[in-house]
Every structure is written in C-alpha cells, then in structure tokens.
Design a protein around this motif. Structure first.
Motif, PDB file in Angstrom:
ATOM      1  N   THR A 142       8.581  -5.360  -8.216  1.00  0.00           N
ATOM      2  CA  THR A 142       7.450  -5.817  -9.012  1.00  0.00           C
ATOM      3  C   THR A 142       6.395  -6.419  -8.092  1.00  0.00           C
ATOM      4  O   THR A 142       6.635  -7.446  -7.442  1.00  0.00           O
ATOM      5  CB  THR A 142       7.888  -6.863 -10.051  1.00  0.00           C
ATOM      6  OG1 THR A 142       8.862  -6.278 -10.925  1.00  0.00           O
ATOM      7  CG2 THR A 142       6.695  -7.332 -10.879  1.00  0.00           C
ATOM      8  N   LEU A 143       5.255  -5.766  -8.012  1.00  0.00           N
ATOM      9  CA  LEU A 143       4.169  -6.254  -7.165  1.00  0.00           C
ATOM     10  C   LEU A 143       3.575  -7.536  -7.745  1.00  0.00           C
ATOM     11  O   LEU A 143       3.513  -7.717  -8.961  1.00  0.00           O
ATOM     12  CB  LEU A 143       3.074  -5.197  -7.042  1.00  0.00           C
ATOM     13  CG  LEU A 143       3.453  -3.909  -6.302  1.00  0.00           C
ATOM     14  CD1 LEU A 143       2.293  -2.913  -6.363  1.00  0.00           C
ATOM     15  CD2 LEU A 143       3.824  -4.199  -4.854  1.00  0.00           C
ATOM     16  N   VAL A 144       3.105  -8.403  -6.859  1.00  0.00           N
ATOM     17  CA  VAL A 144       2.495  -9.677  -7.249  1.00  0.00           C
ATOM     18  C   VAL A 144       1.031  -9.660  -6.844  1.00  0.00           C
ATOM     19  O   VAL A 144       0.694  -9.308  -5.703  1.00  0.00           O
ATOM     20  CB  VAL A 144       3.214 -10.859  -6.577  1.00  0.00           C
ATOM     21  CG1 VAL A 144       2.517 -12.177  -6.902  1.00  0.00           C
ATOM     22  CG2 VAL A 144       4.676 -10.906  -7.001  1.00  0.00           C
ATOM     23  N   ALA A 171       3.540  -1.332 -13.174  1.00  0.00           N
ATOM     24  CA  ALA A 171       4.599  -0.652 -13.926  1.00  0.00           C
ATOM     25  C   ALA A 171       5.084   0.585 -13.189  1.00  0.00           C
ATOM     26  O   ALA A 171       6.304   0.855 -13.137  1.00  0.00           O
ATOM     27  CB  ALA A 171       4.094  -0.281 -15.316  1.00  0.00           C
ATOM     28  N   GLY A 172       4.170   1.340 -12.595  1.00  0.00           N
ATOM     29  CA  GLY A 172       4.551   2.552 -11.893  1.00  0.00           C
ATOM     30  C   GLY A 172       5.401   2.274 -10.665  1.00  0.00           C
ATOM     31  O   GLY A 172       6.389   2.967 -10.403  1.00  0.00           O
ATOM     32  N   VAL A 173       5.034   1.256  -9.898  1.00  0.00           N
ATOM     33  CA  VAL A 173       5.808   0.897  -8.705  1.00  0.00           C
ATOM     34  C   VAL A 173       7.182   0.354  -9.110  1.00  0.00           C
ATOM     35  O   VAL A 173       8.207   0.689  -8.500  1.00  0.00           O
ATOM     36  CB  VAL A 173       5.038  -0.126  -7.849  1.00  0.00           C
ATOM     37  CG1 VAL A 173       5.932  -0.717  -6.755  1.00  0.00           C
ATOM     38  CG2 VAL A 173       3.802   0.525  -7.230  1.00  0.00           C
ATOM     39  N   ARG A 174       7.205  -0.454 -10.151  1.00  0.00           N
ATOM     40  CA  ARG A 174       8.492  -1.011 -10.611  1.00  0.00           C
ATOM     41  C   ARG A 174       9.419   0.094 -11.102  1.00  0.00           C
ATOM     42  O   ARG A 174      10.609   0.109 -10.775  1.00  0.00           O
ATOM     43  CB  ARG A 174       8.249  -2.036 -11.713  1.00  0.00           C
ATOM     44  CG  ARG A 174       9.523  -2.722 -12.202  1.00  0.00           C
ATOM     45  CD  ARG A 174       9.220  -3.824 -13.191  1.00  0.00           C
ATOM     46  NE  ARG A 174       8.458  -3.345 -14.330  1.00  0.00           N
ATOM     47  CZ  ARG A 174       7.257  -3.812 -14.668  1.00  0.00           C
ATOM     48  NH1 ARG A 174       6.694  -4.771 -13.974  1.00  0.00           N
ATOM     49  NH2 ARG A 174       6.621  -3.317 -15.714  1.00  0.00           N
ATOM     50  N   ALA A 189       0.837  -1.208   0.000  1.00  0.00           N
ATOM     51  CA  ALA A 189       0.000   0.000   0.000  1.00  0.00           C
ATOM     52  C   ALA A 189       0.868   1.253   0.000  1.00  0.00           C
ATOM     53  O   ALA A 189       0.581   2.231  -0.712  1.00  0.00           O
ATOM     54  CB  ALA A 189      -0.927  -0.011   1.216  1.00  0.00           C
ATOM     55  N   TRP A 190       1.948   1.251   0.777  1.00  0.00           N
ATOM     56  CA  TRP A 190       2.870   2.393   0.821  1.00  0.00           C
ATOM     57  C   TRP A 190       3.523   2.595  -0.541  1.00  0.00           C
ATOM     58  O   TRP A 190       3.618   3.723  -1.033  1.00  0.00           O
ATOM     59  CB  TRP A 190       3.912   2.144   1.902  1.00  0.00           C
ATOM     60  CG  TRP A 190       4.848   3.280   2.170  1.00  0.00           C
ATOM     61  CD1 TRP A 190       4.694   4.278   3.090  1.00  0.00           C
ATOM     62  CD2 TRP A 190       6.096   3.539   1.509  1.00  0.00           C
ATOM     63  NE1 TRP A 190       5.768   5.136   3.051  1.00  0.00           N
ATOM     64  CE2 TRP A 190       6.644   4.710   2.092  1.00  0.00           C
ATOM     65  CE3 TRP A 190       6.815   2.905   0.490  1.00  0.00           C
ATOM     66  CZ2 TRP A 190       7.870   5.260   1.688  1.00  0.00           C
ATOM     67  CZ3 TRP A 190       8.022   3.438   0.077  1.00  0.00           C
ATOM     68  CH2 TRP A 190       8.543   4.599   0.670  1.00  0.00           C
ATOM     69  N   LYS A 216       3.089   6.004  -2.706  1.00  0.00           N
ATOM     70  CA  LYS A 216       4.264   6.845  -2.960  1.00  0.00           C
ATOM     71  C   LYS A 216       4.660   6.854  -4.440  1.00  0.00           C
ATOM     72  O   LYS A 216       5.380   7.760  -4.885  1.00  0.00           O
ATOM     73  CB  LYS A 216       5.443   6.372  -2.112  1.00  0.00           C
ATOM     74  CG  LYS A 216       5.214   6.474  -0.608  1.00  0.00           C
ATOM     75  CD  LYS A 216       4.833   7.880  -0.177  1.00  0.00           C
ATOM     76  CE  LYS A 216       4.636   7.970   1.323  1.00  0.00           C
ATOM     77  NZ  LYS A 216       4.141   9.296   1.759  1.00  0.00           N
ATOM     78  N   ALA A 217       4.185   5.884  -5.210  1.00  0.00           N
ATOM     79  CA  ALA A 217       4.439   5.897  -6.652  1.00  0.00           C
ATOM     80  C   ALA A 217       3.425   6.765  -7.393  1.00  0.00           C
ATOM     81  O   ALA A 217       3.478   6.869  -8.626  1.00  0.00           O
ATOM     82  CB  ALA A 217       4.416   4.471  -7.200  1.00  0.00           C
TER      83      ALA A 217
END
Length: 351
Positions: free
Chosen positions: A339-341, A330-333, A283-284, A288-289
């Motif tokens: 890479t979120l799962v 893609a934004g978080v990466r 969530a953070w 933040k992304a």
C-alpha cells in the motif's frame, strides 16, 4: 501583515488546486508569524501554515480557518554555518551556497518550496538529505507558547519524516540552521548512482559544486521536477508517493508476488534501509502495475516524464487528482500487496 478574506489557495500551491480560505494572512517576520499563530490558537480557529505550497493537496471546498503564508526572508552565512528564514525559497538558497563554495546541499537543487519545510519532511534527493547538514531548527512551540531551538539530534529525522511531521499541530518552523562544508569548491561525495553516471564519475567522488548542481537540475528537469508554468508535468507535488520500506518478511512476500506477476527471473529494486529492512521503488511499483508515464484520460494524469508525479493538466479539481491517486494505490496493492503512502500533506481530504 497582509490579510484577505475568502482568498483562493490554489495559486499558492504547485498543484494549482484547492478552494478558498476563510482568511489568508501573509507574515513577513518571525514576530508576525508568531502573532498570527497565537491569535488563531487563542480563538480556537483552525490554522493552515503554507510555505512554498509544493507539498500540499487542498480540498476543493478550501479551508475553513486561517491560512498563514510564511513569507519571511533571511539568508546569513558565517563561515560554513548557514541560517535560513523559513520563508526563503529553497532552490535559491541552494544556488547561493554553491556560489559561496560550500558543499552539503548542492544535490538538493531545484526542489520547489520553502526552507522552513525542509526539516519537516527531511527533504532529500539524489543522495542527500537535509538531516545530514541541519544543525538545529528554531520553531514556535504552540503547546509551550514559546520559541524553542531544537538540535538536530532531537529532530527525530528519518526517511521523509521528523518530529515536526509527527506532531504537525505543535511546531511552526521559523528558522533552519545548517553546518556546511568548505571542500575548496568541490561537492560532497556523490552518493547517487544516476548522478555519478551523468557526471562521468564513480560514487564517492567529488566534483565541482556548480557541476553537481547543474547536473541535478538537468536530471530533475528531464523528469518534470523543476517548476515551469508552461509545462503541466510540473503542476504537481513532485513525488506523490514515498518509497516503501519493508521488513525482511514483507520483502520476501513482495518478491514472491513480483515473480508471480512478472516471471521467475524478475527482480524488484532493493536498497538497504537499516537492519532487517529493505527499501523498494514506488516508481517501479507504479509502472509495473500498469500505470505508465502519461497514464489517464482526464484532467489529472500521471506525468509524461515520471511515474511518481501525479499532475494537473490545467482543468483538474482536487477530487480528480485523488481519484487518480486512489486508482494507483489500489492497483499497486492488488498487484504487489504493497500500500503506497502519499508524500504530500492533505488538507480537508483523505486519500
């Protein structure tokens, strides 16, 4: 058994998304579940097992095979031992254990879905996981073509994972057995800091069972995590992404990216996750992304109450939802190198 053809699956999921199944079978006994599974296996027909539908993302084209709804019922208490049929509504079962004065799953109140899904995902929230109270799981083994009883020690439980999730084509859960605690009307020790704050106690303290359950329900409701047909923030699968667990080396690289992006004093959430590993907050990362609460302009958006929930605002398709999920991943990466799962199971689609 009830049987339908070209049957819509969207109403059977909390997302209210997905196309029809060629064939939909509803089983109300263990024997009917096994018969339906064997029939599908003998004919080579693809099989989709559905419980409460709270962890499913089904493609817009639907499912070319047999969808099996497990609607078995059974709640049996023997002292502190509890046995639930796979089709029991999980939130109702939790309420009944609290009424019976038994501790161990009270902080898992309000989680949508069925009892049979809990060991598959090792369901957890607010400091509790089912792995801490499950004693054994009764399942139909599709490879051995027999019913097996799997002790907790052999379930390979870990964070949101189990042997059942690792081999999804092999086991169909029939019953789940728990060893609960009689703490004279008190909860298990409160482990989660947010819950402790809301209760006005210290982590490790015990509180009346009903107070623990009611507090968790209020916390979940405030995040749109308790089902409400009138609230589109609950038209979701709850947390769409799991919290990343990083090695020490990965966490150091991530920490550097955080400070580069947010400034030298920025500190990401960090929780112990076993030797050489640290868990951080999905969530953070999402927030933040740049993907804040309510993000999006289309029919699929981030919840206005919680950044971890992707929601159907009423007219979305599964592809709308996946487009949003891919944008977030893609934004978080790109921002943090992680890479979120996805936590929900995808059917006929991939993220």
């Amino acid at each position: 058994m009830l049987e339908l053809h070209d049957a819509p699956l969207a109403p059977l999921t909390t997302f209210r998304l997905g196309g029809p199944a060629d064939r939909l079978v509803t089983a109300t006994s263990d024997a009917e579940v096994i018969d339906a599974v064997r029939e599908a296996d003998d004919s080579g027909t693809p099989l989709l097992v559905i419980g409460g539908g709270s962890n499913l993302v089904i493609g817009d084209k639907g499912f070319a095979g047999t969808a099996l709804v497990v609607a078995t019922k059974g709640f049996a208490l023997d002292g502190t031992r509890l046995e639930l049929a796979a089709g029991e509504v999980w939130s109702d079962a939790v309420a009944r254990t609290v009424e019976a004065g038994l501790a161990g799953i009270e902080c898992l109140a309000g989680i949508p879905g069925s009892a049979g899904a809990t060991p598959i995902q090792n369901v957890g929230a607010y400091g509790q996981e089912v792995s801490s109270t499950i004693s054994e799981v009764v399942a139909y083994d599709r490879h051995a073509r027999e019913t097996v009883t799997v002790p907790s020690a052999e379930c390979a439980f870990s964070y949101r994972h189990s042997r059942f999730k690792a081999d999804p084509e092999r086991y169909v859960v029939l019953r789940v057995r728990f060893d609960l605690e009689d703490a004279e009307g008190l909860s298990a020790p409160i482990k989660y800091a947010e819950t402790a704050r809301a209760l006005g106690v210290e982590p490790g303290d015990r509180v009346p069972l009903a107070a623990a359950r009611e507090t968790v329900l209020k916390l979940r409701s405030g995040k749109g995590m308790v089902l409400d047909p009138e609230d589109h923030d609950t038209w979701s699968a709850g947390s769409f992404f799991t919290n990343p667990i990083l090695t020490d080396e990965e966490f150091a690289a991530f920490h550097a990216r955080v400070r580069e992006h947010l400034g030298d004093g920025a500190e990401p959430p960090a929780y112990p996750a076993g030797e050489g590993h640290t868990k951080t907050s999905a969530a953070w990362l999402i927030d933040k992304a740049g993907f804040t609460k309510g993000y999006g302009t289309g029919p699929a958006r981030i919840s206005t109450k919680h950044t971890l929930a992707l929601t159907n605002r009423g007219a979305a398709t599964t592809e709308d939802l996946l487009d949003l999920a891919r944008e977030v991943v893609a934004g978080v990466r790109d921002t943090f190198g992680i890479t979120l799962v996805n936590e929900p199971v995808t059917v006929g689609v991939t993220l």
